[in-house]
Design a protein around this motif. Sequence first.
Motif, PDB file in Angstrom:
ATOM      1  N   TYR A  36      -7.063  -6.708   7.338  1.00 39.21           N
ATOM      2  CA  TYR A  36      -8.001  -6.238   6.311  1.00 39.21           C
ATOM      3  C   TYR A  36      -9.190  -7.178   6.148  1.00 39.21           C
ATOM      4  CZ  TYR A  36      -4.033  -3.270   5.063  1.00 39.21           C
ATOM      5  OH  TYR A  36      -2.998  -2.370   5.091  1.00 39.21           O
ATOM      6  N   ILE A  37      -9.015  -8.467   6.464  1.00 41.00           N
ATOM      7  CA  ILE A  37     -10.125  -9.412   6.355  1.00 41.00           C
ATOM      8  C   ILE A  37     -10.997  -9.368   7.607  1.00 41.00           C
ATOM      9  CG2 ILE A  37     -10.717 -11.864   6.212  1.00 41.00           C
ATOM     10  CD1 ILE A  37      -8.414 -12.295   4.379  1.00 41.00           C
ATOM     11  N   SER A  38     -10.376  -9.330   8.766  1.00 38.96           N
ATOM     12  CA  SER A  38     -11.154  -9.304  10.011  1.00 38.96           C
ATOM     13  C   SER A  38     -11.910  -8.000  10.198  1.00 38.96           C
ATOM     14  CB  SER A  38     -10.226  -9.544  11.206  1.00 38.96           C
ATOM     15  OG  SER A  38      -9.211  -8.543  11.260  1.00 38.96           O
ATOM     16  N   ASN A  39     -11.432  -6.910   9.591  1.00 37.95           N
ATOM     17  CA  ASN A  39     -12.095  -5.608   9.704  1.00 37.95           C
ATOM     18  C   ASN A  39     -12.304  -5.026   8.309  1.00 37.95           C
ATOM     19  OD1 ASN A  39     -13.144  -3.176  10.592  1.00 37.95           O
ATOM     20  ND2 ASN A  39     -11.131  -2.294  11.074  1.00 37.95           N
ATOM     21  N   PRO A  40     -13.378  -5.403   7.615  1.00 41.83           N
ATOM     22  CA  PRO A  40     -13.592  -4.914   6.245  1.00 41.83           C
ATOM     23  C   PRO A  40     -13.728  -3.394   6.159  1.00 41.83           C
ATOM     24  CG  PRO A  40     -15.025  -6.784   6.730  1.00 41.83           C
ATOM     25  CD  PRO A  40     -14.404  -6.375   8.019  1.00 41.83           C
ATOM     26  N   ARG A  41     -14.129  -2.726   7.235  1.00 40.86           N
ATOM     27  CA  ARG A  41     -14.253  -1.271   7.206  1.00 40.86           C
ATOM     28  C   ARG A  41     -12.905  -0.598   6.984  1.00 40.86           C
ATOM     29  NH1 ARG A  41     -18.891   0.943   9.415  1.00 40.86           N
ATOM     30  NH2 ARG A  41     -17.671   2.765  10.053  1.00 40.86           N
ATOM     31  N   SER A  42     -11.816  -1.305   7.295  1.00 42.14           N
ATOM     32  CA  SER A  42     -10.494  -0.716   7.094  1.00 42.14           C
ATOM     33  C   SER A  42     -10.168  -0.517   5.619  1.00 42.14           C
ATOM     34  CB  SER A  42      -9.423  -1.593   7.742  1.00 42.14           C
ATOM     35  OG  SER A  42      -9.392  -2.883   7.136  1.00 42.14           O
ATOM     36  N   LEU A  43     -10.944  -1.133   4.719  1.00 43.74           N
ATOM     37  CA  LEU A  43     -10.685  -0.970   3.284  1.00 43.74           C
ATOM     38  C   LEU A  43     -10.960   0.447   2.824  1.00 43.74           C
ATOM     39  CD1 LEU A  43     -12.191  -4.292   1.880  1.00 43.74           C
ATOM     40  CD2 LEU A  43      -9.812  -3.796   2.440  1.00 43.74           C
ATOM     41  N   TRP A  44     -11.853   1.175   3.511  1.00 41.86           N
ATOM     42  CA  TRP A  44     -12.144   2.550   3.114  1.00 41.86           C
ATOM     43  C   TRP A  44     -11.977   3.563   4.247  1.00 41.86           C
ATOM     44  CZ3 TRP A  44     -16.049  -1.212   3.338  1.00 41.86           C
ATOM     45  CH2 TRP A  44     -16.968  -1.080   4.361  1.00 41.86           C
ATOM     46  N   GLU A  45     -11.875   3.109   5.469  1.00 42.60           N
ATOM     47  CA  GLU A  45     -11.699   4.050   6.571  1.00 42.60           C
ATOM     48  C   GLU A  45     -10.358   4.776   6.444  1.00 42.60           C
ATOM     49  OE1 GLU A  45     -12.147   1.861  10.162  1.00 42.60           O
ATOM     50  OE2 GLU A  45     -14.275   2.378  10.377  1.00 42.60           O
ATOM     51  N   ASN A  46     -10.366   6.072   6.804  1.00 39.73           N
ATOM     52  CA  ASN A  46      -9.161   6.919   6.772  1.00 39.73           C
ATOM     53  C   ASN A  46      -8.543   7.005   5.387  1.00 39.73           C
ATOM     54  OD1 ASN A  46      -9.347   7.260   9.621  1.00 39.73           O
ATOM     55  ND2 ASN A  46      -8.264   5.310   9.913  1.00 39.73           N
ATOM     56  N   TYR A  47      -9.390   6.876   4.359  1.00 38.76           N
ATOM     57  CA  TYR A  47      -8.880   7.080   3.003  1.00 38.76           C
ATOM     58  C   TYR A  47      -8.516   8.555   2.835  1.00 38.76           C
ATOM     59  CZ  TYR A  47      -8.605   7.377  -2.054  1.00 38.76           C
ATOM     60  OH  TYR A  47      -8.164   7.598  -3.329  1.00 38.76           O
ATOM     61  N   PRO A  48      -7.430   8.901   2.136  1.00 42.54           N
ATOM     62  CA  PRO A  48      -6.516   8.037   1.356  1.00 42.54           C
ATOM     63  C   PRO A  48      -5.460   7.358   2.239  1.00 42.54           C
ATOM     64  CG  PRO A  48      -5.867  10.319   1.128  1.00 42.54           C
ATOM     65  CD  PRO A  48      -7.132  10.324   1.960  1.00 42.54           C
ATOM     66  N   HIS A  49      -5.130   6.129   1.865  1.00 41.56           N
ATOM     67  CA  HIS A  49      -4.127   5.359   2.595  1.00 41.56           C
ATOM     68  C   HIS A  49      -2.752   5.657   1.990  1.00 41.56           C
ATOM     69  CE1 HIS A  49      -7.889   2.690   2.864  1.00 41.56           C
ATOM     70  NE2 HIS A  49      -7.814   3.426   3.958  1.00 41.56           N
ATOM     71  N   VAL A  50      -2.239   6.834   2.337  1.00 41.36           N
ATOM     72  CA  VAL A  50      -0.979   7.285   1.752  1.00 41.36           C
ATOM     73  C   VAL A  50       0.196   6.506   2.307  1.00 41.36           C
ATOM     74  CG1 VAL A  50       0.530   9.274   1.419  1.00 41.36           C
ATOM     75  CG2 VAL A  50      -1.953   9.575   1.410  1.00 41.36           C
ATOM     76  N   TYR A  51       0.177   6.236   3.604  1.00 40.69           N
ATOM     77  CA  TYR A  51       1.297   5.562   4.246  1.00 40.69           C
ATOM     78  C   TYR A  51       1.023   4.060   4.320  1.00 40.69           C
ATOM     79  CZ  TYR A  51       2.522  10.298   5.510  1.00 40.69           C
ATOM     80  OH  TYR A  51       2.839  11.627   5.451  1.00 40.69           O
ATOM     81  N   LEU A  52       2.012   3.299   3.877  1.00 45.59           N
ATOM     82  CA  LEU A  52       1.861   1.854   3.765  1.00 45.59           C
ATOM     83  C   LEU A  52       2.833   1.147   4.700  1.00 45.59           C
ATOM     84  CD1 LEU A  52       1.873   1.596  -0.134  1.00 45.59           C
ATOM     85  CD2 LEU A  52      -0.107   1.879   1.349  1.00 45.59           C
TER      86      LEU A  52
END
Length: 336
Positions: A101-117
């Motif tokens: 999540y730090i190396s790729n900040p775009r992952s914070l909103w890409e493919n939202y909603p993040h249903v699966y954890l």
Amino acid sequence: QVTAKTAFLFILPQYNVSVPTADGELVQYHYGLKDLVTILFYIFIAIILHAVVQEYALDKINRRLHLSKVKHSKFNESGQLVAFHLTSVIWCLYVVVTEGYISNPRSLWENYPHVYLPFQVKFFYLCQLAYWLHALPELYFQKVRKEEIPRQLRCIALYLVHIAGAYLLNLTRLGLILLLLQYLAEFFFHMARLVYFTDENNEKLFNVWAVVFVVTRLFTLTLYILVIGFGLPRVENQALDPERGNFFSFLFNNILFRMSVLLLVCLFQASVMWRFIHFQLRRWREYWNEQSSRKRAAAGAKQQAKPLKRDSGYHENGVVKAENGTSPRTKKLKSP
């Protein structure tokens, strides 16, 4: 086997699903009502760990320091939070680094909603909710003073609302980064309080906390603007779909709604900074008043220590004699 299944319901996160990936299948998790049972189990674990830290660390230090009742209560509060924040910072940093999540900040909103954890993300959130829920009965167990209860209840409620909101609204990635920043600043603050209680003349860690606090507030505000202002409005799936966990991303297409949310965030951060500046000004004013009072006391002590000015000559048998041996007193003339 029946007992094992029941035990797993309390110990391990539930609602696991197999998600197909390019390398095969990946086991991930989503949330549901069974999470309440797992949270309940870890509430008891948190209460036990709280008692262990209190008994084997904080109580022993308190016996040596001989603090007053007010300082004793604050020392226990800060001691418990230092242990919790340090553990949470290390754990949260490990999660965000390993998940990228730090190396790729775009992952914070890409493919939202993040249903699966991933397992470690869901387990982290369950433990965080368990800890802050365990803090409610601890107010009774620790015999917190009535004056302190409203402040601590507000703190607990704010953490629960933010953590549960990020978990239920599928903003777990953003929530992890925000928790990391918040816990880092809180760790330095409570560490500075512990050092201050052991040595009231040592306030260097408060200056470190002040720098960390300002930096984390700036990062927090920047992250909000990046995700809310630029990230979520570009999500492909903008339709309202509660079944898939998409609750409000469609609202961010409306620039008025987006600007209103950002304005509220900025106002909240501004209020936090104002309280921080007010606290720093009060602390500096108390420090300078204490320094000036010490200087006045030192000056008064010097004046009292100065030797009294003696008459010229020396004493002999209680009579002041001049340097040539004659009495310095003028002779009394007899009247004719």
